[in-house]
Write an enzyme that holds these catalytic residues in place. Structure first.
Site, PDB file in Angstrom:
ATOM      1  N   LYS A 112       3.858   0.017   7.031  1.00  0.00           N
ATOM      2  CA  LYS A 112       4.588  -1.076   7.682  1.00  0.00           C
ATOM      3  C   LYS A 112       5.973  -1.253   7.073  1.00  0.00           C
ATOM      4  CE  LYS A 112       0.595  -3.512   9.557  1.00  0.00           C
ATOM      5  NZ  LYS A 112      -0.471  -2.594   9.105  1.00  0.00           N
TER       6      LYS A 112
ATOM      7  N   GLY B  66       2.806   2.053   2.384  1.00  0.00           N
ATOM      8  CA  GLY B  66       4.109   1.755   2.968  1.00  0.00           C
ATOM      9  C   GLY B  66       4.286   1.982   4.451  1.00  0.00           C
TER      10      GLY B  66
ATOM     11  N   CYS C 183      -6.338  -6.571   9.389  1.00  0.00           N
ATOM     12  CA  CYS C 183      -6.981  -5.682  10.371  1.00  0.00           C
ATOM     13  C   CYS C 183      -8.464  -6.053  10.448  1.00  0.00           C
ATOM     14  CB  CYS C 183      -6.779  -4.219  10.025  1.00  0.00           C
ATOM     15  SG  CYS C 183      -7.250  -3.744   8.347  1.00  0.00           S
TER      16      CYS C 183
ATOM     17  N   GLY D 180       0.832  -1.197   0.000  1.00  0.00           N
ATOM     18  CA  GLY D 180       0.000   0.000   0.000  1.00  0.00           C
ATOM     19  C   GLY D 180       0.868   1.250   0.000  1.00  0.00           C
TER      20      GLY D 180
END
Length: 384
Positions: free
Chosen positions: A208, A206, A325, A204
């Site tokens: 993480k 970024g 999530c 995505g």
């Protein structure tokens, strides 16, 4: 704006949010921003009051209401001050008559049943739509420790801070990253260390990847891949501000991902899989109006696909870390069981995280128990 005008604005916004939820349109935050961008006359107090009214209605209604008026009539029948703003004035809503309201509640019935089957009792479910705190991760790669008024440490996460609601993060760009404590905790499950090669398969924008770069002290290699060009494009400027120099963005062509990843052999493949986002409903409560059983099954199928893509990229003896999530077993514990059944020789490893409780072969974090967003994480070891 008068109180009545604020109520009318909230009704108009809720109408657009209800329509977007039905048709798969923009999120509530985006619609609110667009609404006030076209109404510059609304002051900061007006915008804040309308926003709070909109989210109060969204949090109070588990089922998608028929209209914005029905949503506000529902909470106005329990709030005399709000009911008084339905006064029929020039810029206000018509008085409340004998008219249908929406049904108050936390979740649609089918979702409540699925979450109950996934081990979440009514108190756990209610916490899914409470207000979320503002958490950040202090970035050690910049070598500066910003002093932010009101910041409080979070036990078990040395780089995490919990900030007062509404704190402006703009002055701290690159020094801190907005990241929920739960998100920081599940990133620890990767066990990333300096010198490793890590594939962040669903990177995505970024968030993480940045946390992994910090854990690796900017030593090694992180391949941050995604099929979403727009989201991945946001990573490079974020990485530059954060001084994260080991991240390599890789745009994948949907349907041809396996070919692009054929040469990758990583110590860790980190899969933050697409999901319903049920663990983040505190921040996006209208998202529960969007979810259907059919969409849930599509997410589950997508996760199976992504895990199957990630497995061949793990070096012998390496690890595949699966994160969602979501608090639904269909997007968590069940996926791990399916993966292990399809991949003989792989095993699930125990995890020691600062938050969470065991769920199936992994660990689950919930808002009620951990004070974080909801997550499921499992670490799967490849055969040597």
């Amino acid at each position: 704006m008068t109180p009545a005008a604020r109520t009318q604005a909230a009704i108009e916004l809720l109408d657009s949010i209800v329509a977007a939820a039905e048709q798969g349109g923009a999120a509530a935050d985006t619609l609110i921003a667009r609404y006030f961008a076209a109404r510059r006359y609304a002051g900061s107090k007006d915008r804040r009051a309308v926003r709070e009214l909109v989210y109060a209605a969204i949090r109070a209604l588990g089922e998608r209401p028929a209209s914005g008026r029905a949503a506000l009539v529902t909470i106005a029948r329990q709030d005399a001050a709000l009911a008084a703003t339905f006064d029929g004035s020039a810029h206000g809503p018509a008085p409340i008559a004998d008219e249908p309201a929406a049904a108050p509640g936390v979740l649609p019935r089918w979702l409540a049943e699925r979450l109950a089957a996934s081990g979440l009792d009514p108190a756990e479910q209610a916490a899914l739509v409470e207000r979320a705190p503002l958490d950040v991760r202090v970035n050690p790669l910049r070598g500066e420790l910003p002093v932010i008024e009101g910041a409080a440490p979070i036990a078990g996460l040395p780089d995490a801070r919990r900030l007062p609601a509404g704190t402006d993060l703009a002055p701290y760009a690159g020094l801190v990253e907005a990241q929920d404590a739960g998100s920081q905790a599940v990133t620890l499950a990767a066990g990333a260390a300096p010198g490793m090669t890590v594939l962040d398969l669903c990177a995505g924008a970024g968030g993480k990847s940045l946390a992994l770069a910090a854990a690796m002290a900017n030593q090694g290699r992180i391949i941050a891949s995604d099929v979403d060009r727009a989201r991945l494009a946001r990573l490079a400027p974020r990485a530059e501000r954060a001084a994260a120099r080991i991240i390599e963005p890789l745009l994948l062509d949907g349907g041809r991902e396996a070919a692009a990843l054929a040469g990758v052999r990583a110590d860790i493949v980190f899969v933050d899989a697409p999901c319903s986002g049920s663990g983040t409903w505190r921040r996006n409560p209208e998202a529960r109006w969007r979810l259907t059983p059919e969409r849930l099954e599509r997410y589950a199928a997508m996760q199976r696909h992504v895990l199957a893509l990630g497995a061949p990229a793990v070096r012998p003896g390496g690890a595949l870390v699966f994160v969602t999530c979501s608090l639904l077993d269909a997007e968590g514990a069940d996926q791990v069981e399916l993966f292990l059944a399809d991949h003989p020789g792989w095993s699930a490893e125990p995890l020691a995280l600062p938050f969470g409780r065991a769920r199936g072969r992994g660990v689950r974090l919930t808002p009620a128990h951990d004070g974080t967003d909801g997550f499921f994480v499992a670490r799967l070891r490849a055969p040597c």
